[in-house]
Design an enzyme around this catalytic site. Structure first.
Site, mmCIF file in Angstrom:
data_model
loop_
_atom_site.group_PDB
_atom_site.id
_atom_site.type_symbol
_atom_site.label_atom_id
_atom_site.label_comp_id
_atom_site.label_asym_id
_atom_site.label_seq_id
_atom_site.Cartn_x
_atom_site.Cartn_y
_atom_site.Cartn_z
ATOM 1 N N ASN A 201 0.809 -1.222 0.000
ATOM 2 C CA ASN A 201 0.000 0.000 0.000
ATOM 3 C C ASN A 201 0.845 1.276 0.000
ATOM 4 O O ASN A 201 0.322 2.375 0.140
ATOM 5 C CB ASN A 201 -0.958 0.010 1.204
ATOM 6 C CG ASN A 201 -0.220 0.035 2.534
ATOM 7 O OD1 ASN A 201 0.980 -0.223 2.612
ATOM 8 N ND2 ASN A 201 -0.945 0.332 3.598
ATOM 9 N N PHE A 203 2.992 4.338 -1.555
ATOM 10 C CA PHE A 203 2.776 5.088 -2.803
ATOM 11 C C PHE A 203 3.407 6.458 -2.715
ATOM 12 O O PHE A 203 3.707 6.971 -1.638
ATOM 13 C CB PHE A 203 1.274 5.241 -3.095
ATOM 14 C CG PHE A 203 0.520 6.044 -2.059
ATOM 15 C CD1 PHE A 203 0.543 7.437 -2.064
ATOM 16 C CD2 PHE A 203 -0.227 5.408 -1.069
ATOM 17 C CE1 PHE A 203 -0.147 8.179 -1.109
ATOM 18 C CE2 PHE A 203 -0.923 6.139 -0.106
ATOM 19 C CZ PHE A 203 -0.873 7.532 -0.134
ATOM 20 N N GLY A 364 -6.466 7.976 1.559
ATOM 21 C CA GLY A 364 -7.544 7.079 1.178
ATOM 22 C C GLY A 364 -7.071 6.168 0.066
ATOM 23 O O GLY A 364 -5.875 5.905 -0.076
ATOM 24 N N HIS A 389 -5.608 6.314 10.687
ATOM 25 C CA HIS A 389 -4.435 6.492 9.818
ATOM 26 C C HIS A 389 -4.749 6.308 8.344
ATOM 27 O O HIS A 389 -3.898 6.565 7.495
ATOM 28 C CB HIS A 389 -3.327 5.519 10.218
ATOM 29 C CG HIS A 389 -3.385 4.177 9.528
ATOM 30 N ND1 HIS A 389 -4.473 3.331 9.626
ATOM 31 C CD2 HIS A 389 -2.485 3.551 8.729
ATOM 32 C CE1 HIS A 389 -4.230 2.233 8.926
ATOM 33 N NE2 HIS A 389 -3.045 2.340 8.373
ATOM 34 N N GLY A 390 -5.960 5.851 8.003
ATOM 35 C CA GLY A 390 -6.290 5.614 6.601
ATOM 36 C C GLY A 390 -7.712 5.133 6.460
ATOM 37 O O GLY A 390 -8.530 5.302 7.363
#
Length: 466
Positions: A201, A203, A364, A389-390
């Site tokens: 995840n 990026f 997100g 956190h997300g």
């Protein structure tokens, strides 16, 4: 799992002494999210976290909670800093996985026609993927300095300036780091990974500020609607993963010696004054510093690409750090518990520190939006100064790849206005938007509960992944 509603956005798992729970569990969520949370073993893991020796108040979970290793991702536990324990599994494998937000002086519309070229250049310049290696190879002495100083080492080496350090959690360096407690295997894994993004995840995303909710706060943080921004999400790479692996083994072997029993060996722990805990905390802080330095180098590479590809001078680009937050870490902090100030070791696993006025960055999925928030006084009272956190995963990576079979996720993202580049064959499938909960629902809960409040929403324009 028995669950009681104790507020509009708060649920309690009652303390069950037959399970060894020393405190109750508390979950921040609304009706919609709690149903999703019930679908995996997250609540069981919260209850398991409540058995840790020296834990105070409650084992807590944020609304993006999902099943993890030992403690759920989105979990927070605080133990007494003198008489409690530390648990590597309650911090996580990717130590100081975190998020950095960069703001520029450019408007997104002004570079729209060059976005394809920009994302290709970023993808070419920034190493991504499993086992990716950067352009630096650190000798043992240089690696020691990285592990001791974190982002400050990177700035002194020419990868940024002092202003960057002022906008990083803990100034980009944790005191008490002990490079000699990082194993040779962990050191070897990290030797060529500084300045790399990694996989999963993680990026680097080019974004625009789509909506501002709190003008004064946004102005103070230097963000405005239409602005071009960059978000970086990565951590301590193989070095941090190996540190966690090494000390899960060490604390697991020590359980019987210290008379500690845990319902899940993934929550193996050791008393904070033990040799095992001191060694782990020194190594964990060193790995956290590696992660701070890693995000600092990625910031430097991004600045260089933007300047070269867009043909702008550094002063014209003015790519500055809004903030950098950690979300897999343990930190010694003072908090009030039952009317008394106490020194605690706060484990945040997939949770972000949200001290009053501190920026909070909540990514997100790559097809919708991310958020910039600020922490609050209520977070200090309710959640040891912590928030989400997300978005939290909705599908496992295996399930996401299966759901994406026969589809072109890159084409689907392009139709949403997002350009994507990825290294692995299944990288985009594993991380496709529908694999995640809608981060807006998560942010709405923490905003309404009052543990962090919305400042701005950020829309993705281009993303690179490993």
């Amino acid at each position: 799992m028995r669950l009681e509603r104790v507020g509009s956005y708060l649920w309690r798992i009652p303390q069950d002494e037959s399970r060894g729970m020393r405190v109750p569990g508390l979950v921040v969520a609304d009706d919609r999210l709690i149903e999703s949370i019930r679908s995996d073993a997250s609540l069981e893991q919260v209850a398991n976290g409540a058995t840790l020796p020296g834990i105070v108040k409650a084992a807590m979970a944020m609304p993006d909670i999902h099943q993890g290793y030992g403690l759920p991702v989105g979990g927070v536990v605080a133990t007494d800093a003198r008489h409690g324990v530390v648990s590597p599994g309650a911090i996580g494998f990717d130590i100081n996985c975190g998020v950095r937000l960069l703001a520029t002086s450019l408007e997104s519309l002004a570079v729209a026609d060059r976005m394809e070229s920009l994302v290709d250049a970023l993808y070419s310049a920034i190493p991504t993927g499993v086992g990716s290696r950067g352009e630096l190879t650190l000798d043992p002495a240089s690696l020691d300095r990285v592990l001791e100083r974190g982002a400050a080492w990177a700035v002194r080496a020419g990868y940024g300036d002092d202003d960057d350090l002022e906008r990083i959690e803990s100034g980009g360096s944790l005191d008490g780091a002990a490079p000699d407690r990082v194993s040779p295997h962990a050191r070897e894994r990290g030797r060529r990974q500084l300045g790399t993004l990694g996989s999963g995840n993680h990026f680097l995303e080019v974004q625009t500020v789509e909506v501002v909710y709190d003008e004064p706060a946004a102005r103070a943080l230097g963000v405005h609607e239409g602005q071009l921004t960059v978000m970086i999400h990565t951590g301590s790479r193989g070095l941090g993963h190996q540190v966690c692996t090494d000390y899960l083994d060490a604390t697991g072997k020590a359980l019987r010696r210290y008379g500690i029993s845990v319902p899940d060996r993934q929550l193996a722990c050791a008393p904070v004054d033990s040799d095992e805990a001191r060694a782990y905390l020194g190594a964990m802080r060193a790995a956290a510093n590696f992660a701070f330095a890693n995000r600092q180098l990625l910031t430097h590479w991004a600045r260089r690409v933007f300047e070269e590809r867009l043909r702008v001078a550094p002063r014209e680009l003015d790519m500055r750090v809004v903030y950098d937050v950690a979300h897999n870490i343990a930190k010694e902090e003072e908090h009030e518990v039952d009317g008394t100030r106490r020194r605690l070791l706060v484990h945040r696993k997939g949770a972000t520190r949200a001290f009053p006025g501190q920026p909070v960055i909540v990514p997100g999925d790559m097809g919708r939006y991310s958020y910039l928030l600020v922490g609050t006084e209520r977070a200090m009272r309710e959640t040891f100064g912590s928030t989400c956190h997300g978005a939290g995963r909705r599908l496992s990576r295996t399930a996401a790849v299966k759901a994406a079979r026969g589809r072109r996720i890159d084409d689907e993202l392009r139709r949403l206005g997002v350009l994507a580049r990825a290294t692995g064959r299944d990288a985009l499938a594993e991380e496709m938007p529908e694999a995640y909960k809608d981060v807006q629902e998560v942010v709405d809960v923490v905003h309404r509960f009052g543990i962090s409040t919305r400042v701005a929403r950020l829309k993705p324009l281009a993303v690179i992944k490993g």
